[in-house]
Design an enzyme around this catalytic site. Structure first.
Site, PDB file in Angstrom:
ATOM      1  N   HIS A  20      -8.138   0.744   1.375  1.00 24.81           N
ATOM      2  CA  HIS A  20      -8.005   0.654   2.848  1.00 24.81           C
ATOM      3  C   HIS A  20      -8.919   1.664   3.563  1.00 24.81           C
ATOM      4  O   HIS A  20      -8.455   2.499   4.343  1.00 24.81           O
ATOM      5  CB  HIS A  20      -6.538   0.866   3.259  1.00 24.81           C
ATOM      6  N   GLU A  46       0.857  -1.193   0.000  1.00 22.59           N
ATOM      7  CA  GLU A  46       0.000   0.000   0.000  1.00 22.59           C
ATOM      8  C   GLU A  46       0.894   1.244   0.000  1.00 22.59           C
ATOM      9  O   GLU A  46       1.874   1.266   0.750  1.00 22.59           O
ATOM     10  CB  GLU A  46      -0.902   0.011   1.230  1.00 22.59           C
TER      11      GLU A  46
HETATM   12  C1  MLT Z   1      -7.174  -0.286  11.433  1.00 18.06           C
HETATM   13  O1  MLT Z   1      -6.296  -1.095  11.742  1.00 18.06           O
HETATM   14  O2  MLT Z   1      -7.868   0.259  12.289  1.00 18.06           O
HETATM   15  C2  MLT Z   1      -7.446   0.023  10.002  1.00 18.06           C
HETATM   16  O3  MLT Z   1      -6.511  -0.506   9.176  1.00 18.06           O
HETATM   17  C3  MLT Z   1      -7.816   1.421   9.754  1.00 18.06           C
HETATM   18  C4  MLT Z   1      -6.786   2.377   9.280  1.00 18.06           C
HETATM   19  O4  MLT Z   1      -5.688   2.436   9.778  1.00 18.06           O
HETATM   20  O5  MLT Z   1      -7.095   3.146   8.373  1.00 18.06           O
END
Ligand code: MLT
Length: 310
Positions: free
Chosen positions: A278, A260
């Site tokens: 994401h 990513e």
């Molecule tokens: C998380 O671990 O809470 C998610 O991946 C959300 C994020 O970090 O955008």
């Protein structure tokens, strides 16, 4: 004054609240080399997934011993060396429950996108093609949802999917939590063989890295859909691509990727794959809750220090 660095963004109201309480808050993303300097000046760092807090960064912080608290605005802690930080007296916290509903709703949305071919319907119609004859879909009612990992998000999703008439199978590396008699705890193999929709809800750890690979796709129904709104790295992306290309599964929905923000292009463009960047926790409501939880965490931590001094 207590200095807080927010590197990957945080809800405005929460930032303003912290400022009003007398904390100094800087909102800025620092590239790794710059962060090594900056981390020596701050008491608290708030990160999402873009900023990696590994041993190297922690060692830089330890040069001045100012950093007391690392807050992950979200759930996954895989971008932070939690053990090393805690061993060196730096507390690590996350906002464990704040985004539960947002992620569960995204998974549900993706299941419907896959079942009703909503992505293809959208794209073809925008291209001026009235593709009605080729867009016969499926209903999720009466189908089996297999959930890998049964924490907060998974249980929230199970409750929603059950209300929509789905049968729930789940597996968990830690324990079977029989909260609802209607859900069946089973092993991964049974889920792979029996589920129509398979969704992943484990953290990324050494136990779950590459958990879903070619062997798993081999066991899945050739009509099954895989949904990953948990973490890239749990699914072997090359194996997924091969399974899709060989019609070993029906399709996939991905919110998380190994690389990513630059995922493998063939996956992004695959006709059987629905993708999002994401955004599991990206709702106004979840971000509000995350912000307020961070305010509480900061207040708890520094209230304790104040009490100790008094
Ligand atoms: C998380 O671990 O809470 C998610 O991946 C959300 C994020 O970090 O955008």
């Amino acid at each position: 004054m207590i200095k807080i660095l927010v590197t990957d963004g945080m809800e405005k109201n929460a930032v303003n609240k912290l400022k009003a309480q007398g904390f100094e808050v800087e909102e800025k993303f620092y590239e790794r080399e710059e962060l090594k300097e900056k981390i020596q000046e701050i008491d608290v760092i708030v990160v999402r997934s873009a900023t990696k807090i590994d041993k190297d960064i922690i060692n830089q912080a330890l040069k001045t011993n100012k950093l007391k608290l690392i807050i992950r605005a979200g759930v996954g802690l895989d971008n932070i060396d939690v053990l090393y930080a805690e061993k060196n007296g730096i507390n690590v916290r996350n906002t464990a429950g704040a985004s539960t509903n947002a992620v569960a709703e995204l998974v549900l949305g993706q299941m419907l996108v896959l079942a009703r071919q909503i992505k293809i319907a959208n794209m073809t119609l925008k291209d001026g093609i009235w593709n009605k004859k080729n867009l016969k879909g499926l209903e999720i009612q009466g189908k089996t949802l297999g959930i890998i990992g049964f924490g907060r998000i998974a249980r929230n999703l199970a409750n929603k999917a059950h209300l929509l008439g789905m049968n729930i199978l789940y597996t968990d590396l830690i324990a079977c939590i029989d909260e609802n008699d209607a859900y069946t705890c089973t092993d991964l193999d049974t889920i792979l063989r029996e589920a129509d929709y398979i969704t992943i809800h484990t953290p990324l750890t050494e136990d779950t890295r590459n958990l879903i690979d070619a062997q798993c796709f081999e066991k899945m129904k050739d009509t099954a859909f895989l949904i990953n709104c948990a973490r890239g790295g749990i699914v072997v992306e090359e194996d997924l691509l091969e399974a899709l290309n060989n019609n070993k599964i029906g399709g996939a929905a991905l919110d998380c990727f190994v690389d990513e923000p630059n995922p493998i292009k063939d996956l992004l463009q695959h006709p059987l794959v629905s993708v999002t960047p994401h955004i599991g926790a990206a709702t106004y409501e979840a971000q509000d809750r995350i912000g307020m939880e961070i305010v509480d965490i900061v207040n708890d931590r520094f209230a304790i220090i104040k009490d100790m001094v008094i």
